[in-house]
Design a protein around this motif. Structure first.
Motif, mmCIF file in Angstrom:
data_model
loop_
_atom_site.group_PDB
_atom_site.id
_atom_site.type_symbol
_atom_site.label_atom_id
_atom_site.label_comp_id
_atom_site.label_asym_id
_atom_site.label_seq_id
_atom_site.Cartn_x
_atom_site.Cartn_y
_atom_site.Cartn_z
ATOM 1 N N VAL A 134 -36.992 49.717 -96.497
ATOM 2 C CA VAL A 134 -37.904 48.832 -97.372
ATOM 3 C C VAL A 134 -37.615 47.433 -96.723
ATOM 4 C CG1 VAL A 134 -37.749 47.945 -99.635
ATOM 5 C CG2 VAL A 134 -37.308 50.337 -99.331
ATOM 6 N N LEU A 135 -38.653 46.942 -96.808
ATOM 7 C CA LEU A 135 -38.711 45.273 -96.435
ATOM 8 C C LEU A 135 -39.443 44.446 -97.657
ATOM 9 C CD1 LEU A 135 -40.970 45.612 -92.973
ATOM 10 C CD2 LEU A 135 -38.534 46.145 -93.352
ATOM 11 N N GLY A 136 -38.446 43.662 -97.875
ATOM 12 C CA GLY A 136 -38.814 42.793 -99.305
ATOM 13 C C GLY A 136 -38.273 41.367 -99.292
ATOM 14 N N ARG A 137 -38.689 40.796 -100.209
ATOM 15 C CA ARG A 137 -38.374 39.397 -100.499
ATOM 16 C C ARG A 137 -36.760 39.313 -100.641
ATOM 17 N NH1 ARG A 137 -41.503 38.506 -105.614
ATOM 18 N NH2 ARG A 137 -39.728 37.075 -105.990
ATOM 19 N N ALA A 138 -36.304 38.184 -100.032
ATOM 20 C CA ALA A 138 -34.696 38.157 -100.029
ATOM 21 C C ALA A 138 -34.183 37.879 -101.485
ATOM 22 C CB ALA A 138 -34.359 37.071 -99.059
ATOM 23 N N ASP A 139 -34.950 37.238 -102.201
ATOM 24 C CA ASP A 139 -34.233 36.930 -103.707
ATOM 25 C C ASP A 139 -34.445 38.273 -104.341
ATOM 26 O OD1 ASP A 139 -37.282 36.736 -103.585
ATOM 27 O OD2 ASP A 139 -37.008 36.136 -105.569
ATOM 28 N N LEU A 140 -35.191 39.192 -104.180
ATOM 29 C CA LEU A 140 -35.319 40.431 -104.816
ATOM 30 C C LEU A 140 -34.418 41.487 -104.269
ATOM 31 C CD1 LEU A 140 -39.044 41.210 -104.854
ATOM 32 C CD2 LEU A 140 -37.850 40.298 -106.571
ATOM 33 N N LEU A 141 -33.947 41.431 -103.217
ATOM 34 C CA LEU A 141 -32.994 42.470 -102.525
ATOM 35 C C LEU A 141 -31.756 41.991 -102.705
ATOM 36 C CD1 LEU A 141 -34.896 43.638 -99.344
ATOM 37 C CD2 LEU A 141 -34.230 45.037 -101.248
ATOM 38 N N ALA A 142 -31.571 40.675 -103.020
ATOM 39 C CA ALA A 142 -30.286 40.234 -103.355
ATOM 40 C C ALA A 142 -29.806 40.699 -104.635
ATOM 41 C CB ALA A 142 -30.257 38.628 -103.522
ATOM 42 N N ALA A 143 -30.445 41.354 -105.416
ATOM 43 C CA ALA A 143 -29.878 41.974 -106.405
ATOM 44 C C ALA A 143 -29.193 43.059 -106.345
ATOM 45 C CB ALA A 143 -31.298 42.639 -107.395
ATOM 46 N N TRP A 144 -29.073 43.712 -104.938
ATOM 47 C CA TRP A 144 -28.062 44.912 -104.754
ATOM 48 C C TRP A 144 -26.805 44.049 -104.257
ATOM 49 C CZ3 TRP A 144 -29.227 49.743 -104.917
ATOM 50 C CH2 TRP A 144 -30.414 50.268 -105.056
ATOM 51 N N ASP A 145 -26.633 42.817 -104.351
ATOM 52 C CA ASP A 145 -25.271 41.957 -103.988
ATOM 53 C C ASP A 145 -24.406 42.192 -105.399
ATOM 54 O OD1 ASP A 145 -23.268 40.717 -102.768
ATOM 55 O OD2 ASP A 145 -24.371 38.968 -102.854
ATOM 56 N N ARG A 146 -23.639 43.470 -105.426
ATOM 57 C CA ARG A 146 -22.875 43.598 -106.539
ATOM 58 C C ARG A 146 -21.729 43.802 -105.872
ATOM 59 N NH1 ARG A 146 -26.247 45.159 -111.494
ATOM 60 N NH2 ARG A 146 -28.168 44.262 -110.933
ATOM 61 N N PRO A 147 -20.339 43.697 -106.811
ATOM 62 C CA PRO A 147 -18.920 44.060 -106.462
ATOM 63 C C PRO A 147 -18.811 45.568 -106.428
ATOM 64 C CG PRO A 147 -18.957 43.213 -108.643
ATOM 65 C CD PRO A 147 -20.493 42.902 -108.198
ATOM 66 N N GLY A 148 -17.924 45.961 -105.520
ATOM 67 C CA GLY A 148 -17.611 47.322 -105.419
ATOM 68 C C GLY A 148 -18.493 48.188 -104.315
ATOM 69 N N GLU A 149 -18.336 49.462 -103.939
ATOM 70 C CA GLU A 149 -19.230 50.235 -103.133
ATOM 71 C C GLU A 149 -20.574 50.343 -103.133
ATOM 72 O OE1 GLU A 149 -17.459 54.034 -102.123
ATOM 73 O OE2 GLU A 149 -15.214 53.495 -102.277
ATOM 74 N N ALA A 150 -21.263 50.332 -102.040
ATOM 75 C CA ALA A 150 -22.704 50.568 -101.907
ATOM 76 C C ALA A 150 -23.263 51.431 -102.936
ATOM 77 C CB ALA A 150 -23.160 50.939 -100.642
ATOM 78 N N LEU A 151 -24.167 50.935 -103.736
ATOM 79 C CA LEU A 151 -24.884 51.526 -104.876
ATOM 80 C C LEU A 151 -25.968 52.787 -104.355
ATOM 81 C CD1 LEU A 151 -25.528 48.935 -107.654
ATOM 82 C CD2 LEU A 151 -23.527 50.388 -107.413
ATOM 83 N N HIS A 152 -26.439 52.534 -103.091
ATOM 84 C CA HIS A 152 -27.261 53.525 -102.488
ATOM 85 C C HIS A 152 -27.171 53.447 -101.020
ATOM 86 C CE1 HIS A 152 -31.393 55.599 -102.766
ATOM 87 N NE2 HIS A 152 -31.258 55.634 -101.497
ATOM 88 N N THR A 153 -26.707 54.671 -100.523
ATOM 89 C CA THR A 153 -26.367 54.652 -99.156
ATOM 90 C C THR A 153 -26.614 56.124 -98.697
ATOM 91 O OG1 THR A 153 -24.781 53.763 -97.247
ATOM 92 C CG2 THR A 153 -24.028 54.812 -99.449
ATOM 93 N N GLY A 154 -26.178 56.249 -97.507
ATOM 94 C CA GLY A 154 -26.147 57.530 -96.655
ATOM 95 C C GLY A 154 -25.409 57.614 -95.640
ATOM 96 N N THR A 155 -24.802 58.773 -95.165
ATOM 97 C CA THR A 155 -24.027 58.942 -94.000
ATOM 98 C C THR A 155 -24.852 58.592 -92.785
ATOM 99 O OG1 THR A 155 -22.779 60.725 -95.270
ATOM 100 C CG2 THR A 155 -22.725 60.699 -92.790
#
Length: 444
Positions: free
Chosen positions: A306-327
């Motif tokens: 996914v390519l997107g605006r930096a301010d939108l993808l910044a919403a993923w910047d949260r404490p803890g482990e990654a919320l959406h990932t894969g091996t």
């Protein structure tokens, strides 16, 4: 030991024979036994005894079994050579087994085959992120890697939900965005969705593809506060190669933005030059907030983003482990293949080539539209659909094409559209032969 030596020798002999049959991948078809041949039938039967039903291979009519492929040619296990008008679902946009892609994979495999997903990066991932950022159709872009097209769609939808606080979406019918549970909510075909309806939660408001602007206004006026994004294919691919009217995509984007709804372009099939431009949305006057890409990107290996605006993808910047990932996130081999693929697309000017060859297909399309069995022909670049009067006509044409050495797919919910999706570097003479054979198949 002797039996093992004989087995290795047999494999080598088959490889040499296949190399001779395939050459550079720019040949016309050659049928030596009516497809699907006996070896293909035997292997499909064995597959049915080992794999669960659920795919088109298991439990359906026997299909040809691919042995090798190069360029725009595929060799089956019975020795038949085909011209591939599927590009492996659009993946082989630079052709099968492009030498630069193969070399990149081999070089990477000699250094690092697998890494640590989202936890530890590797140089190819860093470079691919930089390249994709530069190619993104929006300003100040960031990259979120995915493992498949469906995965990318889910990431985009989740990004919109995190950034706006609205979980709902506006989508269109027909549309295909994948069959994983999240993406399935956006996919329109009921036969895909209904068996899993209880698992699909977020509200999706669905309108006809290319609908009137007033219909969009009505949905947004009523439900805009729960809709975080609109998701569209610039050209609806699997559901029939539907090309919207000029100005429709920009009207959708304008109306959605007026309600704070983010614009997500699913360019998984159209991206990287397929239609004659790197991306379709900007050609239609739309700068998406998020764009999903994949298929052609990996040159044959699975990767998406996914390519997107930096301010939108910044919403993923949260404490803890990654919320959406894969091996296998940003897998080293896939990243290396993607970098080589982007080089080939650029160095061989494949978008411009797709545009030029598309003009030749349009010339053929004028004649095809006069055939009694054809109701419409539409497309752009090297992405075309030939709609026939009914499903049976489409199946007959597809079987006739296969018997003459063409690989093509039917698409659309009714299955009456033939999809033409050749590699972007298909040889001109090879494409001309294939188009002649398509016309013969249409006239049977």
């Amino acid at each position: 030991m002797r039996s093992h030596s004989r087995a290795r020798s047999a494999v080598a002999d088959r490889s040499e024979s296949a190399a001779a049959a395939l050459g550079r991948g720019d040949s016309g078809p050659r049928i030596v036994v009516a497809p699907p041949g006996p070896r293909s039938r035997q292997l499909v039967a064995t597959l049915g005894a080992t794999e669960a039903p659920g795919t088109n291979t298991v439990g359906a009519e026997p299909s040809v079994v691919w042995a090798e492929a190069v360029g725009a040619n595929v060799l089956d296990v019975d020795g038949n050579r085909y011209v591939d008008l599927t590009s492996g679902f659009g993946v082989a946009a630079v052709g099968h087994r492009h030498p630069r892609v193969v070399a990149a994979i081999q070089s990477q495999a000699a250094r690092l085959v697998h890494g640590l997903g989202d936890v530890a990066a590797h140089p190819a991932r860093v470079e691919l992120g930089r390249r994709l950022q530069a190619l993104a159709p929006m300003a100040d872009a960031r990259v979120y890697f995915a493992v498949s097209g469906s995965d990318a769609v889910e990431i985009a939808w989740r990004t919109a939900a995190l950034a706006t606080g609205r979980a709902g979406a506006l989508a269109f019918a027909p549309a295909y965005h994948g069959t994983s549970v999240g993406a399935l909510g956006l996919t329109s075909r009921p036969s895909f969705r209904e068996p899993f309806a209880a698992m699909i939660g977020a509200p999706v408001h669905r309108l006809p593809f290319a609908c009137a602007a007033a219909a969009i206004d009505a949905v947004l006026d009523r439900h805009g506060l729960e809709i975080g994004c609109v998701v569209f294919e610039p050209i609806a691919g699997r559901e029939g190669v539907l090309v919207p009217p000029v100005g429709w995509l920009s009207a959708v984007a304008e109306r959605c933005r007026a309600h704070g709804v983010l614009v997500v372009a699913d360019e998984i099939l159209t991206g990287f030059g397929r239609t004659g431009a790197l991306w379709v949305a900007p050609e239609e006057g739309v700068e998406p907030d998020l764009v999903c890409c994949g298929k052609a990107l990996g040159g044959g290996l699975p990767i998406a983003a996914v390519l997107g605006r930096a301010d939108l993808l910044a919403a993923w910047d949260r404490p803890g482990e990654a919320l959406h990932t894969g091996t296998f996130l940003a897998h080293p081999l896939a990243c290396a293949a993607a970098l080589a693929t982007l080089d080939v697309i650029d160095d061989e000017a494949l978008p411009a080539r797709a545009r030029a060859l598309g003009a030749r297909i349009e010339e053929r399309a004028r004649r095809w539209r006069t055939l009694p069995v054809v109701t419409d022909v539409r497309g752009r670049g090297l992405f075309w659909g030939i709609e026939l009067r009914d499903r049976d006509s489409a199946l007959r044409a597809a079987r006739a094409a296969l018997s003459s050495g063409l690989l093509l797919l039917t698409c659309g919910a009714e299955g009456r559209t033939l999809q033409l999706l050749p590699p972007l570097n298909v040889a001109e003479e090879q494409l001309a032969i294939a188009l002649d054979l398509v016309e013969v198949a249409l006239c049977r």
